[in-house]
Design a protein around this motif. Structure first.
Motif, PDB file in Angstrom:
ATOM      1  N   PRO A 182     -29.092   3.985  32.229  1.00 58.85           N
ATOM      2  CA  PRO A 182     -27.751   3.568  32.649  1.00 58.85           C
ATOM      3  C   PRO A 182     -27.618   2.057  32.525  1.00 58.85           C
ATOM      4  CG  PRO A 182     -28.698   5.123  34.217  1.00 58.85           C
ATOM      5  CD  PRO A 182     -29.807   4.746  33.278  1.00 58.85           C
TER       6      PRO A 182
ATOM      7  N   GLY B  59     -18.792   5.723  32.734  1.00 60.85           N
ATOM      8  CA  GLY B  59     -20.193   5.337  32.701  1.00 60.85           C
ATOM      9  C   GLY B  59     -20.560   4.662  31.395  1.00 60.85           C
TER      10      GLY B  59
ATOM     11  N   TYR C  64     -24.308   3.730  28.946  1.00 62.16           N
ATOM     12  CA  TYR C  64     -25.761   3.765  28.736  1.00 62.16           C
ATOM     13  C   TYR C  64     -26.150   2.695  27.720  1.00 62.16           C
ATOM     14  CZ  TYR C  64     -26.087   8.220  31.193  1.00 62.16           C
ATOM     15  OH  TYR C  64     -26.045   9.204  32.156  1.00 62.16           O
TER      16      TYR C  64
ATOM     17  N   ARG D 103     -25.729  11.270  25.495  1.00 62.09           N
ATOM     18  CA  ARG D 103     -25.881  11.022  26.927  1.00 62.09           C
ATOM     19  C   ARG D 103     -24.520  10.920  27.599  1.00 62.09           C
ATOM     20  NH1 ARG D 103     -30.439   8.870  29.521  1.00 62.09           N
ATOM     21  NH2 ARG D 103     -32.326   9.754  28.557  1.00 62.09           N
ATOM     22  N   CYS D 104     -23.597  10.193  26.977  1.00 60.31           N
ATOM     23  CA  CYS D 104     -22.262  10.059  27.558  1.00 60.31           C
ATOM     24  C   CYS D 104     -21.533  11.397  27.585  1.00 60.31           C
ATOM     25  CB  CYS D 104     -21.447   9.041  26.760  1.00 60.31           C
ATOM     26  SG  CYS D 104     -22.003   7.327  26.923  1.00 60.31           S
TER      27      CYS D 104
ATOM     28  N   ASP E 163     -22.839  14.309  27.730  1.00 59.99           N
ATOM     29  CA  ASP E 163     -23.465  15.134  28.765  1.00 59.99           C
ATOM     30  C   ASP E 163     -22.863  14.837  30.134  1.00 59.99           C
ATOM     31  OD1 ASP E 163     -25.114  16.397  26.955  1.00 59.99           O
ATOM     32  OD2 ASP E 163     -26.893  15.191  27.422  1.00 59.99           O
ATOM     33  N   ASP E 164     -22.650  13.561  30.412  1.00 58.10           N
ATOM     34  CA  ASP E 164     -22.025  13.184  31.687  1.00 58.10           C
ATOM     35  C   ASP E 164     -20.613  13.749  31.790  1.00 58.10           C
ATOM     36  OD1 ASP E 164     -24.272  11.772  32.393  1.00 58.10           O
ATOM     37  OD2 ASP E 164     -23.278   9.804  32.476  1.00 58.10           O
ATOM     38  N   GLN E 165     -19.857  13.644  30.705  1.00 57.78           N
ATOM     39  CA  GLN E 165     -18.487  14.154  30.735  1.00 57.78           C
ATOM     40  C   GLN E 165     -18.474  15.670  30.899  1.00 57.78           C
ATOM     41  OE1 GLN E 165     -17.455  11.809  27.092  1.00 57.78           O
ATOM     42  NE2 GLN E 165     -15.615  11.267  28.237  1.00 57.78           N
TER      43      GLN E 165
END
Length: 289
Positions: A170, A201, A203, A246-247, A249-251
């Motif tokens: 992060p 967010g 990363y 990664r982003c 996945d967060d969404q």
């Protein structure tokens, strides 16, 4: 009568009812709040009709003080075809001219924006632009990533990066300045927003304490991805693919089923990395005052 818009919450409610596309209407309150709190160095014009049936957001950047932007204009469907859109646009043009604009663009004023231009599906807006003498001067597009899909290559890509000493973490408070040093103030502002907002967010990829790349989401809208960049020394290493996933996945974890890659650039990269597809097309209109 056109008056100054002061009630941002009411503007969000109007947008939720006035925007024809469901994905935009759902973000009505977010859009109003974002455009009402732009970056420094921007002069903002906010207008509404006296009956609250329509609104417009416009602005000028100090970096280009002769170019005004009408970033968003909306009228309730039941109040259309009564000249409200034309009146809002004319008043926005007049006020931008008073601020020094010699040209007006119907489209986003990055880095804080609702859309790059007019989505081609907003037919009333296209008709209004043409009647008012605007011409298409550019085209932009979003790509859509299906978040129900999972990449079989993702674990191997992350493992390969780790084997070369690259960690994906992060982003910390130093990320905006690093982004600014390569890509400028605009992307740095978006990264700052992604670190501060709920539903957003960022990363970074790091090796031996050196940032090699970044990816952010949610700076302007929670379901939108971007910006993303890889340092020249790390291009071709696969850092971008891992950061992007990664982003997304967060969404996905936040409940989104799709993500919009806003104002997308490298079409081939996004298509290959996450099977993203071209979907929203925007016409950017410009007029000399």
């Amino acid at each position: 009568m056109i008056v100054a818009l002061d009630d941002v919450a009411a503007a969000g409610g109007l947008l939720a009812r006035a925007l024809d596309l469901p994905e935009d209407a759902a973000d009505g309150h977010v859009l109003a709040a974002r455009l009402a709190a732009p970056p420094t160095g921007r002069r903002v014009v906010r207008l509404t009709t006296a009956d609250g049936a329509g609104l417009a957001f416009a602005s000028i950047n100090d970096a280009d003080p002769e170019l005004g932007h009408v970033e968003l204009l909306a009228v309730l469907p039941s109040k259309r075809r009564h000249g409200l859109g034309s009146a809002l646009l004319s008043e926005a043009e007049r006020r931008l001219a008073d601020l020094g604009a010699t040209r007006v663009r119907l489209g986003g004023n990055p880095p804080c924006y609702a859309w790059p231009g007019i989505d081609v599906r907003y037919t009333p807006a296209v008709c209004l632009a043409r009647r008012a003498g605007y011409k298409v001067t550019d085209t932009a597009w979003n790509m859509t990533a299906d978040l129900t899909l999972h990449s079989a290559a993702a674990p191997a890509d992350e493992a390969r990066l780790e084997s070369t000493g690259v960690k994906v973490l992060p982003a910390g408070p130093d990320a905006p300045e690093w982004v600014r040093s390569i890509w400028g103030d605009g992307w740095a502002w978006e990264v700052e927003q992604s670190l501060d907002r709920t539903g957003a967010g960022c990363y970074v990829a790091v090796r031996d304490g050196e940032i090699l790349g970044f990816a952010a989401y949610g700076a302007n809208r929670p379901s939108w991805f971007g910006p993303m960049g890889t340092a020249p020394v790390a291009e071709g290493t696969g850092v971008g693919r891992v950061l992007l996933r990664r982003c997304l996945d967060d969404q996905r974890a936040a409940g989104h089923t799709t993500a919009q890659i806003g104002w997308a650039g490298p079409i081939g990269f996004y298509s290959k990395a996450v099977a993203a597809r071209l979907e929203r097309i925007f016409w950017i209109y410009t007029k000399t005052l």
